[in-house]
Design a protein around this motif. Structure first.
Motif, PDB file in Angstrom:
ATOM      1  N   GLN A 120       0.664  -1.283  -0.087  1.00 58.78           N
ATOM      2  CA  GLN A 120       0.116  -0.015  -0.166  1.00 58.78           C
ATOM      3  C   GLN A 120       0.500   1.342   0.254  1.00 58.78           C
ATOM      4  O   GLN A 120       0.316   2.210  -0.792  1.00 58.78           O
ATOM      5  CB  GLN A 120      -1.493  -0.074   1.585  1.00 58.78           C
ATOM      6  CG  GLN A 120      -2.384   0.993   1.378  1.00 58.78           C
ATOM      7  CD  GLN A 120      -3.052   1.484  -0.131  1.00 58.78           C
ATOM      8  OE1 GLN A 120      -3.498  -0.093  -0.230  1.00 58.78           O
ATOM      9  NE2 GLN A 120      -3.579   2.064  -0.052  1.00 58.78           N
ATOM     10  N   ASN A 329      -6.786  -0.668  -3.312  1.00 60.82           N
ATOM     11  CA  ASN A 329      -7.507  -1.292  -1.926  1.00 60.82           C
ATOM     12  C   ASN A 329      -6.860  -1.832  -0.935  1.00 60.82           C
ATOM     13  O   ASN A 329      -7.110  -2.153  -0.837  1.00 60.82           O
ATOM     14  CB  ASN A 329      -9.206  -1.936  -2.247  1.00 60.82           C
ATOM     15  CG  ASN A 329      -9.328  -0.331  -3.046  1.00 60.82           C
ATOM     16  OD1 ASN A 329      -9.343   0.734  -2.591  1.00 60.82           O
ATOM     17  ND2 ASN A 329     -10.748  -0.550  -3.861  1.00 60.82           N
ATOM     18  N   ASN A 333      -7.567  -6.919  -0.826  1.00 57.38           N
ATOM     19  CA  ASN A 333      -8.120  -6.068  -1.617  1.00 57.38           C
ATOM     20  C   ASN A 333      -8.389  -7.488  -3.098  1.00 57.38           C
ATOM     21  O   ASN A 333      -8.736  -7.696  -3.458  1.00 57.38           O
ATOM     22  CB  ASN A 333      -8.982  -5.497  -1.869  1.00 57.38           C
ATOM     23  CG  ASN A 333      -9.775  -5.011  -2.506  1.00 57.38           C
ATOM     24  OD1 ASN A 333     -10.948  -4.843  -2.344  1.00 57.38           O
ATOM     25  ND2 ASN A 333      -9.346  -4.544  -4.722  1.00 57.38           N
ATOM     26  N   LYS A 339     -11.659  -4.836  -5.378  1.00 59.14           N
ATOM     27  CA  LYS A 339     -12.682  -4.034  -6.221  1.00 59.14           C
ATOM     28  C   LYS A 339     -11.218  -2.707  -6.482  1.00 59.14           C
ATOM     29  O   LYS A 339     -10.686  -2.178  -5.895  1.00 59.14           O
ATOM     30  CB  LYS A 339     -13.256  -3.232  -4.913  1.00 59.14           C
ATOM     31  CG  LYS A 339     -13.819  -2.237  -5.379  1.00 59.14           C
ATOM     32  CD  LYS A 339     -15.210  -1.489  -3.334  1.00 59.14           C
ATOM     33  CE  LYS A 339     -15.996   0.154  -3.804  1.00 59.14           C
ATOM     34  NZ  LYS A 339     -15.770   0.551  -2.453  1.00 59.14           N
ATOM     35  N   ASP A 340     -12.136  -2.366  -7.333  1.00 62.47           N
ATOM     36  CA  ASP A 340     -11.998  -1.923  -8.830  1.00 62.47           C
ATOM     37  C   ASP A 340      -9.937  -1.829  -8.899  1.00 62.47           C
ATOM     38  O   ASP A 340      -9.157  -1.082  -9.310  1.00 62.47           O
ATOM     39  CB  ASP A 340     -11.888   0.136  -7.722  1.00 62.47           C
ATOM     40  CG  ASP A 340     -13.129   0.146  -6.992  1.00 62.47           C
ATOM     41  OD1 ASP A 340     -13.720   0.110  -8.077  1.00 62.47           O
ATOM     42  OD2 ASP A 340     -12.446   0.758  -6.129  1.00 62.47           O
TER      43      ASP A 340
END
Length: 569
Positions: A120, A329, A333, A339-340
């Motif tokens: 991240q 994300n 994830n 998601k995305d």
């Protein structure tokens, strides 16, 4: 050599700590321990120096942790055995040595866990933005480059002009702009150790225009001693490592040429995030190596000398795309919810990305992004990464969603000429008059250029093939103008009354269609009128006063529905 010596010394820290503990706890054997430890240290240091010299591990906490563990496992038992130090296995876990070993084990686990969370952090370090769509093309910007495979094929055939050609192979092709012209630069590299041993220096590099399919390569003689294929201290990677052992080198060094024609080896380097080997996109630098003297100058990527186009390597750009798409994300994830999540396609010409140039001469890396779900061949959008700054722009407007991806475009080309076995390569998505369009090079099995293909990204049946870039672009624009679906797609845009003086005019024709494109004075919008709607428009010339109704799009293009020309109508 300083970097190699420093890395070797750091790999012995755990060995020295454990040996010092043994020395402290065994007073009766201290002399023996010191003698044995010194001998083993010297022997081990030589062995590890050779390993470091060969593999050039970067000085990072994970790397040093692993190297210290390996050194300790290999050499500490030799100290204990050579000094005949008794080992109490029953109480080893309560000893200081046991505590050190336990701490190292915890550190290994901690580094592994941190590297997951660092995903991240790397994503956050990317300089990124989003836009709806790219600027449309005009007739002066036909953004077609010769495919690297085709350029390499031509250069390979010209290798006979190189002195002592049997010594060399062709190196990596690098696109760049030299004297205002986009060219491929490729050095000649040694083909083997013995060729290096005999030759010592390479002879120079090739240059071939990247926008002219009929151009031929030119060999520029410029001897180079420090190259990718040289050995020992003349190897470019080792030269950079000696200066920056704490920076990770991204990809293979590439040749770029300055305004005087002098070649330089360019190596992208970066400092990873603390406690991991994950890249920190805020810490990208470029090492510039003089291939004659071996001198190294280091710059921040965006502060490199102006002649350098690719401060950020294609390999690092591919990594940046992966982090941007996959970890938007977080790590969990990327595995479960997704998601995305966007997955970069691998249809690029260099490490899954394709270098392209804008009208200002800036180089970018193009990649289209697809869904992580299998059996879906539509694109979610595409990215352009600035090759000097690493800044990523994601184009995900409504027009770019649901269109075919680069793999689909290549498959269309591959199916066009099955009997000839021609294949598509270097697919790049452009905005042609408001329509997302795949532009693909068509090559024969020998890598020779045959045609261009313009494919409407929203319609797999809409493809135009041609022998030249200008011809194919004009034919594609005419078909777009005549296509009923294109007209329907513009009906959502309201008609606007417009008047002005003609500044530029372009008439394009095919066997069955004809259209006129023009600019008005003080207006950069590209207006297109079909001659079937306004037959007299074919007689337009600069200076004509016109009044018209047009559907003007936000992307700088407009479709003319009706027009009046002073002096004719």
């Amino acid at each position: 050599m300083i970097g190699i010596l420093l890395t070797t010394v750091l790999s012995f820290l755990l060995f020295l700590i454990l040996t010092a503990i043994a020395y402290y706890k065994n007073r009766m054997r201290r002399k023996k321990i010191l003698q044995v430890a010194m001998g083993i240290f010297i022997f081990g240091f030589i062995v590890m120096a050779i390993v470091v010299y060969t593999f050039m591990p970067t000085i990072t906490i994970p790397n040093m942790l692993i190297m210290n563990i390996v050194v300790a496992i290999l050499f500490v038992p030799l100290v204990y055995g050579g000094s005949k130090i008794p080992v109490q296995y029953q109480t080893a876990h309560r000893s200081l040595t046991g505590v050190i070993v336990f701490a190292v084990a915890v550190a290994v686990i901690g580094v592994f866990v941190y590297s997951i969370f660092a995903l991240q952090d790397t994503y956050d370090s990317i300089s990124k933005s989003e836009e709806a769509e790219a600027r449309p093309l005009n007739e002066d910007n036909t953004p077609i480059s010769v495919a690297p495979e085709s350029a390499r094929n031509k250069v390979q055939k010209a290798m006979s002009v190189v002195p002592n050609t049997q010594f060399y192979d062709l190196g990596k092709l690098q696109a760049q702009q030299v004297d205002g012209e986009i060219v491929y630069i490729a050095p000649v590299e040694f083909s083997s150790f013995w060729r290096y041993f005999r030759g010592k220096e390479t002879e120079g590099y090739f240059s071939i225009p990247a926008t002219n399919i009929n151009a031929q390569p030119e060999f520029i003689q410029n001897k180079m001693r420090y190259t990718n294929s040289s050995f020992f201290n003349h190897n470019v990677q080792r030269t950079v490592y000696s200066e920056h052992p704490d920076h990770i080198q991204s990809g293979e060094a590439q040749i770029e040429v300055d305004d005087e024609g002098k070649p330089w080896y360019i190596q992208t380097i970066y400092k990873p995030l603390v406690f991991s080997n994950r890249p920190d996109m805020d810490q990208i630098k470029v090492a510039v190596v003089d291939p004659v003297t071996g001198d190294v100058e280091t710059y921040d990527a965006d502060q490199a000398p102006a002649f350098i186009e690719g401060s950020v390597s294609s390999e690092l750009a591919a990594i940046e795309n992966e982090y941007f798409g996959k970890y938007v994300n977080g790590w969990l994830n990327s595995i479960f919810g997704k998601k995305d999540v966007k997955i970069p396609n691998e249809s690029g010409t260099e490490s899954s990305v394709t270098p392209i140039f804008n009208e200002g001469g800036e180089m970018f890396y193009f990649t289209d992004m697809a869904s992580p779900k299998e059996n879906i061949d539509s694109a979610l959008g595409y990215t352009l990464i600035n090759a000097r700054t690493g800044t990523l722009t994601y184009y995900n407007g409504q027009q770019n969603q649901g269109i075919m991806d680069s793999k689909g475009a290549v498959q269309i080309v591959n199916k066009q000429y099955p009997e000839k076995n021609w294949t598509g390569t270097m697919p790049v998505l452009y905005n042609v008059d408001g329509h997302p369009t795949w532009i693909v090079n068509v090559l024969d099995p020998n890598g020779l250029f045959k045609q261009y293909a313009y494919i409407k990204a929203a319609d797999s049946d809409f493809a135009v093939f041609g022998d030249t870039a200008k011809q194919t672009l004009n034919a594609y624009r005419l078909q777009i103008a005549q296509d009923p679906s294109s007209v329907e797609g513009s009906q959502e845009v309201d008609l606007t009354d417009k008047s002005g003086v003609i500044n530029r005019v372009l008439v394009t024709s095919t066997e069955s269609r004809q259209s006129v494109q023009f600019l008005l004075e003080g207006d950069t919008t590209i207006y297109t009128v079909n001659t079937s709607k306004a037959p007299l428009s074919i007689f337009l010339k600069e200076g004509d006063q016109v009044e018209m109704q047009a559907r003007i799009r936000d992307n700088g293009t407009a479709t003319v529905e009706s027009m009046q020309i002073d002096g004719i109508n």
